[in-house]
Design an enzyme around this catalytic site. Structure first.
Site, mmCIF file in Angstrom:
data_model
loop_
_atom_site.group_PDB
_atom_site.id
_atom_site.type_symbol
_atom_site.label_atom_id
_atom_site.label_comp_id
_atom_site.label_asym_id
_atom_site.label_seq_id
_atom_site.Cartn_x
_atom_site.Cartn_y
_atom_site.Cartn_z
ATOM 1 C CD GLU A 6 -5.243 3.699 -2.597
ATOM 2 O OE1 GLU A 6 -6.087 4.555 -2.256
ATOM 3 O OE2 GLU A 6 -4.046 3.976 -2.806
ATOM 4 C CG ASP A 39 -8.952 5.970 1.765
ATOM 5 O OD1 ASP A 39 -8.434 6.475 2.781
ATOM 6 O OD2 ASP A 39 -8.304 5.333 0.922
ATOM 7 C CG ASP A 78 -1.701 1.279 1.385
ATOM 8 O OD1 ASP A 78 -1.859 2.007 0.377
ATOM 9 O OD2 ASP A 78 -2.162 1.566 2.512
#
Length: 442
Positions: free
Chosen positions: A203, A225, A37
């Site tokens: 994501e 997010d 990530d």
């Protein structure tokens, strides 16, 4: 004939028995595909352990499961992560962060100048691409993908040290709105770090996998997010094991840094009221900022916190003239209640609902039709933000996964699948939506 059938059956039974015994008594193979990530503010690396089916987010030598997305250049070294942040105050012109905002993106000169104005390091335009100007014992430029590669290399070395095996393959996540060029440049960054990328995963899809939504009966998933610097909201539609991104919206200038800044402004004014002058020394502002950041994090768990900072204020001498100013050591202390923090940021918190409403409208969905609300990013830990989302939808968001590690957990799951790990998990398949555009609020 019956003897041959019996022999084949015995062989198959023996193979199954050998496989079972191997799984029970032999040590499972080491993971050789890592999940990455590469975040705007922080980045993490995780692995899927064969046999146990567990995901482990790998920590550095200090036990920290994420590293800052910063790279600092000195006359003798290139430092990444926490080592780079330690130099940020003394080497600001050569410490690059937020490189993900620039990777693979083409800018017109005016927009790039506007974007770069917020940073202490120099951003230059190279035929529409952003590059960073570094001046140590010589002057040179580096690309955003090079910055990314140094972070990915550090995480690769972290994984190799902990697993005890060489790592050459990875799965990496990118924002859902990244176009083909941005995805390719992210892959290029991984290649520069000596990694072969087996798959690029969005994501929001990775976060949904971390919450186990690829294995349960849900149709509409909303992913909020909210990290240190950006807000991204995605509406996913799942049919079987396939995820389709129906709509995206966000705010590229809203995140935890903004909430900390409001608290910093408040404490700076408190210092001025108590001692007659605000903090002006770079070291004082840095210490106050660190204390404010720690207070923000602690207020997610505690109703109040105490800020205590040693400052060296430039107070005036007896003549009252600036020439007579002398540095005076003082101790600034203040009790900060959660209610005060929420009041200072209430208008910013409410901005989160604008992109939520947009993705629902563009996805032609009523809020009652959302099956799961998934939270990603450390700023979604703030109690007021969780209440705001719960009040809007009339139900609690899913908080079963650490929001800081949701994306890397999902990417690690996908890495395990791509590496052929046992037991096999249900793989998430993303249906690309080439015509999708992200609505951005500022």
């Amino acid at each position: 004939m019956s003897g041959e059938v019996s022999m084949i059956g015995s062989v198959i039974l023996a193979l199954f028995l050998a496989g079972y015994l191997g799984q029970q008594y032999l040590p499972p193979p080491k993971p050789r595909v890592i999940g990455l990530d590469l975040g705007t503010t922080f980045c993490s690396v995780g692995v899927f352990h064969p046999g146990s089916g567990e995901v482990e987010v790998l920590a550095d030598e200090e036990g920290r499961k994420s590293i800052p997305s910063a790279v600092s250049f000195t006359t003798t070294a290139v430092l990444a992560g926490h080592d780079a942040v330690d130099l940020a105050s003394t080497n600001p012109q050569n410490t690059v962060y937020d490189a993900k905002r620039f990777i693979g993106k083409l800018f017109d000169p005016e927009l790039l100048e506007q974007e770069s104005a917020r940073y202490p390091f120099k951003v230059i335009n190279n035929n529409g691409s952003a590059e960073f100007l570094i001046s140590t014992n010589q002057t040179f430029t580096v690309s955003p993908e090079f910055i990314g590669s140094r972070l990915l290399l550090k995480m690769r070395k972290m994984a190799e040290k902990q697993l005890g095996v060489p790592i050459q393959k990875a799965v990496i996540s990118v924002p859902a709105e990244f176009d083909e060029r941005q995805r390719n440049y992210t892959v290029k960054a991984a290649n520069l770090a000596g990694l072969e990328v087996l798959r690029v995963i969005n994501e929001p899809t990775a976060a949904a996998m971390a919450y186990g939504l690829h294995k349960v009966d849900v149709s509409n998933v909303l992913v909020v997010d909210l990290g240190g610097g950006t807000l991204d909201v995605s509406l996913l539609n799942k049919q079987g094991g396939m995820f389709f991104t129906r709509a995206m919206a966000g705010n590229s200038k809203l995140g935890g840094q903004d909430f900390s800044q409001r608290l910093l402004q408040y404490t700076t004014e408190r210092v001025r009221q108590e001692f007659g002058v605000p903090p002006t020394l770079k070291e004082d502002i840095h210490r106050l900022r660190q204390s404010v950041e720690a207070a923000k994090l602690n207020l997610t768990l505690q109703p109040s916190v105490t800020i205590s900072v040693q400052l060296l204020l430039q107070t005036h001498g007896s003549s009252g003239s600036p020439e007579g100013s002398v540095p005076t050591p003082v101790l600034f202390q203040a009790v900060i209640h959660r209610e005060l923090f929420e009041e200072l940021n209430e208008d910013l918190f409410k901005k989160i609902l604008a992109p939520v409403e947009t993705v629902l409208a563009e996805g032609r969905l009523e809020k009652e039709e959302v099956d799961e609300i998934v939270l990603v990013g450390g700023s979604t830990r703030i109690p007021r933000i969780r209440r705001l989302i719960a009040e809007y939808f009339g139900k609690e968001p899913n908080t079963s996964v650490d929001p800081d590690l949701a994306v890397v957990t999902g990417v690690a799951l996908q890495a395990g699948i791509m590496g052929g790990s046992w037991p096999l998990q249900v793989s998430a398949i993303e249906i690309p939506n080439r015509n999708l555009r992200k609505t951005n609020f500022t």
